[in-house]
Design a protein around this motif. Sequence first.
Motif, PDB file in Angstrom:
ATOM      1  N   VAL A 382       0.833  -1.207   0.000  1.00  0.00           N
ATOM      2  CA  VAL A 382       0.000   0.000   0.000  1.00  0.00           C
ATOM      3  C   VAL A 382       0.864   1.252   0.000  1.00  0.00           C
ATOM      4  O   VAL A 382       0.641   2.221  -0.749  1.00  0.00           O
ATOM      5  N   VAL A 383       1.900   1.272   0.847  1.00  0.00           N
ATOM      6  CA  VAL A 383       2.774   2.452   0.925  1.00  0.00           C
ATOM      7  C   VAL A 383       3.493   2.679  -0.394  1.00  0.00           C
ATOM      8  O   VAL A 383       3.590   3.813  -0.903  1.00  0.00           O
ATOM      9  N   MET A 384       4.050   1.641  -0.987  1.00  0.00           N
ATOM     10  CA  MET A 384       4.785   1.784  -2.240  1.00  0.00           C
ATOM     11  C   MET A 384       3.864   2.257  -3.365  1.00  0.00           C
ATOM     12  O   MET A 384       4.244   3.092  -4.209  1.00  0.00           O
ATOM     13  N   PHE A 385       2.628   1.775  -3.414  1.00  0.00           N
ATOM     14  CA  PHE A 385       1.685   2.203  -4.450  1.00  0.00           C
ATOM     15  C   PHE A 385       1.337   3.678  -4.294  1.00  0.00           C
ATOM     16  O   PHE A 385       1.246   4.434  -5.267  1.00  0.00           O
ATOM     17  N   ALA A 386       1.166   4.151  -3.055  1.00  0.00           N
ATOM     18  CA  ALA A 386       0.859   5.561  -2.824  1.00  0.00           C
ATOM     19  C   ALA A 386       2.015   6.454  -3.267  1.00  0.00           C
ATOM     20  O   ALA A 386       1.834   7.509  -3.875  1.00  0.00           O
ATOM     21  N   ILE A 387       3.253   6.032  -2.966  1.00  0.00           N
ATOM     22  CA  ILE A 387       4.421   6.823  -3.377  1.00  0.00           C
ATOM     23  C   ILE A 387       4.514   6.891  -4.895  1.00  0.00           C
ATOM     24  O   ILE A 387       4.802   7.954  -5.493  1.00  0.00           O
ATOM     25  N   LEU A 388       4.263   5.793  -5.579  1.00  0.00           N
ATOM     26  CA  LEU A 388       4.331   5.765  -7.034  1.00  0.00           C
ATOM     27  C   LEU A 388       3.293   6.696  -7.662  1.00  0.00           C
ATOM     28  O   LEU A 388       3.583   7.442  -8.603  1.00  0.00           O
ATOM     29  N   CYS A 389       2.084   6.699  -7.145  1.00  0.00           N
ATOM     30  CA  CYS A 389       1.036   7.586  -7.672  1.00  0.00           C
ATOM     31  C   CYS A 389       1.401   9.049  -7.455  1.00  0.00           C
ATOM     32  O   CYS A 389       1.174   9.915  -8.326  1.00  0.00           O
ATOM     33  N   ALA A 390       1.984   9.392  -6.299  1.00  0.00           N
ATOM     34  CA  ALA A 390       2.381  10.775  -6.035  1.00  0.00           C
ATOM     35  C   ALA A 390       3.444  11.240  -7.020  1.00  0.00           C
ATOM     36  O   ALA A 390       3.430  12.380  -7.508  1.00  0.00           O
ATOM     37  N   LEU A 391       4.397  10.370  -7.332  1.00  0.00           N
ATOM     38  CA  LEU A 391       5.446  10.739  -8.297  1.00  0.00           C
ATOM     39  C   LEU A 391       4.855  10.992  -9.681  1.00  0.00           C
ATOM     40  O   LEU A 391       5.276  11.892 -10.404  1.00  0.00           O
TER      41      LEU A 391
END
Length: 441
Positions: A382-391
Amino acid sequence: MLEGYQPCLGAAKTLWRIYLFFFFLFFPTSSLSLSPADWEQSNLNLATDNVSVIEGETATISCRVRNNDDSVIQLLNPNRQTIYFRDLRPLKDSRFQLVNFSDNELRVSLSNVSLSDEGRYVCQLYTDPPQEAYADITVLVPPGSPIIESREDVVSEGNETELTCISIGSKPAASIRWMKGEDDLTAETTVEETYDRMFTVTSRVRFSVTKEDDGVPVDCIVDHPAVKDLLAQRHLEVLYKPEVKIVVTYPDGLTREGDNLDLTCIAEGKPHPHQINWLRVDEDVPPHAVVTGSDLYIENLNKSYNGTYRCVASNAVGEAYDDYVLYVYGTLRLTIAPDRPTAPKQLQATTLPPTCLTVDSRAGEGAPQKIDHAVIGGVVAVVMFAILCALIVLGRYFARHKGTYFPHEAKGADDAADADTAIINAEGGHNNTDEKKEYYI
């Protein structure tokens, strides 16, 4: 010149030998005495050996002469009776047989030896002074098969047992040693001599037993010069209380709400456990739990079933138990939020277990904990997916606002020779740019 006297000389020699034969037969030389120097010299010239023989077998006595001047050699028994005079046997005992006779040796065999034949035999060389050598015959009598006796046939673990081993009728006395498996045991031994010069040996051992001693052989080993590999063996029979172990048949991993639980109690003992019971420590077993023999089955688990479940097995020696700690975890639900035009997709966790560490179902107090890798993996995803979307969103934003920016005073500056001209051109609205420009006002 003496040829005519040869028959007379031969007859005289024969008569002399006959005389000596009857002289030693009826007048043994026990009364003859020698000085110590004479005895030492005689021992150098006349020799024999001591003999050890097993009862019923054959002994051989050899009288050997180094330097013989045609003197008479004879063999006497312990009673000073002549057995052989040169190559003649005056003693009427057919067990004595001549093996070899020469000027340097008289060798005689004695078959079917018995205890009565034991003693000192004399090799005698009739010289001046006479010479004697002594051969001691020792008769060995092998013991009979040893006998092991036990104070009790069956013993419970932790108790002491006593074994006795008896060796009867040996000469000399036998020695007894004990072994339990590969280990030596310390024993108490007594030796008793009987009226017929035979010996009886009794040996006892005492030791405490454990459940590991069940079926272990205990050997009584008899050592004697007349026999080898003589032993008696007894296998220990030990009773011990049960050994209990709980095995999780289902599930393979963590126990969660809604799952079923299947436990099997394995109990081994001697005698075999006659009773196996399931209980819940400090609480009652769930009402719909099913106990079938050594199995416990609970379906549709929930957190109210948490606790310690115990399997108790008992036999005639005692009882033992094993514990299983049950912890029921909540289920993990992941939901995906609706798409937004300017924000990345986000995952929201609605229900998480109180901790990522779970108690091992087979553990008791102080047992090591294990990590719930599935829960940790979900959180990290979940954390990695959120970071990817923000980038992705930040990249699109900077791409849309890319360009060259000038202030209002910079209009016409490209064709002006100096700054004043650039200002005048800018005020006139002259635009000499070839590319799209944007200005801050």
